[in-house]
Design an enzyme around this catalytic site. Structure first.
Site, PDB file in Angstrom:
ATOM      1  CB  CYS A  91      -0.935   0.013   1.201  1.00  0.00           C
ATOM      2  SG  CYS A  91      -2.094  -1.374   1.223  1.00  0.00           S
ATOM      3  NE  ARG A 210     -20.968   4.595   0.700  1.00  0.00           N
ATOM      4  CZ  ARG A 210     -19.863   3.846   0.691  1.00  0.00           C
ATOM      5  NH1 ARG A 210     -19.277   3.549  -0.465  1.00  0.00           N
ATOM      6  NH2 ARG A 210     -19.341   3.394   1.819  1.00  0.00           N
ATOM      7  CB  SER A 212     -26.616   9.915   1.891  1.00  0.00           C
ATOM      8  OG  SER A 212     -26.211   8.743   1.177  1.00  0.00           O
ATOM      9  CG  HIS A 348      -6.110   1.625  -0.327  1.00  0.00           C
ATOM     10  ND1 HIS A 348      -4.921   2.168  -0.790  1.00  0.00           N
ATOM     11  CD2 HIS A 348      -5.749   0.666   0.582  1.00  0.00           C
ATOM     12  CE1 HIS A 348      -3.902   1.560  -0.196  1.00  0.00           C
ATOM     13  NE2 HIS A 348      -4.382   0.646   0.634  1.00  0.00           N
ATOM     14  CB  CYS A 378      -0.855  -0.214   7.653  1.00  0.00           C
ATOM     15  SG  CYS A 378      -2.510  -0.047   6.949  1.00  0.00           S
TER      16      CYS A 378
END
Length: 393
Positions: A91, A210, A212, A348, A378
């Site tokens: 990552c 999002r 909401s 991501h 991480c």
């Protein structure tokens, strides 16, 4: 020693990694090539002067197997003599690309380096490079018996160790969407996003947010990693990680122009930030997601700084338990933590995420008038990069 500086940092919009996602019909090379092309053009940079292109990419299989940074550079019609290499630190791949680029400049071996990252998770699904096989080996399994668990299970282990409830995770996840929505609505992302042409048309805004989302809605989602075998093995886990309080799988690309300060000034380009300190460290491979904690402690020690000296923290939201455990362990100010939302709202795209975070952090610091930012994320296997930057006025 030369001083590396950030001259520019941009990213594509973040798109859902689904068949109908805004970037799903775009080859990852074509996605990254547009970001590189725009980075060069908007800085009026002679591309022939670039010494290297360092590209983060995790799933180096299929359409991402052929040195994607090199292919993207050539696809943009840029000079063939400029080389590229691909980095996989999971990552943190494009954050590591930034580190390597800056370190090359510090060493004096290079003057202009582009760090970048790309991941098309709709076209090259996560785990594609494993070909379905176990990737640890007998010697590893013997030394780390009874073996590793998936990252989602590690997220639940982290939540249990730091006493984080399901409501804590859902509240944090909702806040990520709220903050990202506020940033998008105010135009705060406008300077960092470059539009991308796809077969479906022009994509100019993140589609993952999002607005909401609420904790109450998230509370209705099912925990996704629970099993009888794992519950027997880890009775402390309350099984709180859901699709709603974890990062979204996303397609995206990002890029940063890094130069020696001397060369930037020669070219009439304004250095926007400098690098204060770098670190990378490993931690417990079972808990896997906790390394941002020691990485932060080490990078602060290298910089001779305290956490309170930092105005903006970017801790990747792989799962909500990761930044929350980091915050709890270090006593960090939640208002400074991912103030424009994170991967729960923005997604991501593995190889591009490190630079996406740094791009957002740089622009947010400039907008707020603050000085220092710290980023850590991480990485699979229990690792983490950490970077402190200083905005230059």
């Amino acid at each position: 020693m030369k001083t590396p500086v950030i001259v520019d940092a941009i990213r594509s919009p973040m798109a859902r990694a689904k068949p109908d996602g805004a970037l799903a019909e775009l080859h990852p090379v074509d996605l990254l090539s547009q970001v590189l092309e725009q980075l060069v053009a908007r800085n009026q940079l002679d591309p022939a002067t670039v010494d290297d292109v360092i590209c983060g990419c995790v799933s180096q299989a299929g359409e991402q197997a052929g040195t994607p940074g090199r292919l993207a550079w050539l696809a943009a019609g840029l000079p063939a003599h400029v080389p590229s290499t691909t980095i996989d630190r999971k990552c943190g791949s494009s954050q590591q690309a930034v580190h390597f680029a800056a370190q090359a400049i510090m060493s004096g071996t290079q003057d202009i380096v582009i760090a970048c990252g790309v991941e098309s998770m709709s076209r090259v699904p996560m785990g594609s490079s494993r070909m379905g096989k176990n990737t640890t080996g007998a010697r590893f399994d013997e030394r780390h018996a009874p073996g590793l668990v998936g990252q989602g299970v590690s997220a639940d282990l982290v939540a249990a160790k730091w006493g984080l409830s399901r409501s804590d995770l859902d509240a944090y996840a909702a806040r990520s969407h709220q903050r990202a929505h506020a940033a998008q609505s105010s135009g705060a992302f406008a300077r960092e996003i470059v539009p991308i042409r796809s077969p479906l048309g022009l994509v100019s805004a993140d589609e993952t947010i999002r607005a909401s989302t609420t904790p109450e809605k998230l509370a209705g989602l099912k925990a996704v990693f629970e099993s009888e075998e794992l519950s027997a093995r880890f009775p402390q886990i309350q099984w709180s990680t859901t699709a709603g309080n974890a990062s979204q799988m996303t397609d995206g690309a990002s890029a940063m122009l890094i130069m020696s300060e001397e060369r930037a000034l020669q070219l009439g380009l304004r250095p926007r930030a400098r690098f204060v300190a770098f670190d990378v460290v490993g931690d417990d491979p079972l808990y896997m997601l906790t390394a941002p904690i020691p990485a932060t402690q080490r990078v602060l020690a290298k910089a001779r700084m305290q956490l309170g000296d930092i105005a903006h923290y970017e801790i990747n939201e792989a799962f909500a338990s990761v930044p929350l455990a980091w915050q709890k362990e270090l006593g960090a100010d939640g208002e400074r933590l991912n103030p424009r939302g994170g991967a729960i709202a923005l997604g991501h795209p593995l190889g591009a995420s490190g630079l996406r975070l740094m791009t957002t952090m740089l622009h947010a610091l400039e907008d707020s008038g603050e000085r220092y930012g710290l980023q850590s994320m991480c990485e699979a296997g229990g690792m983490a990069n950490a970077t402190i930057i200083e905005v230059l006025r």
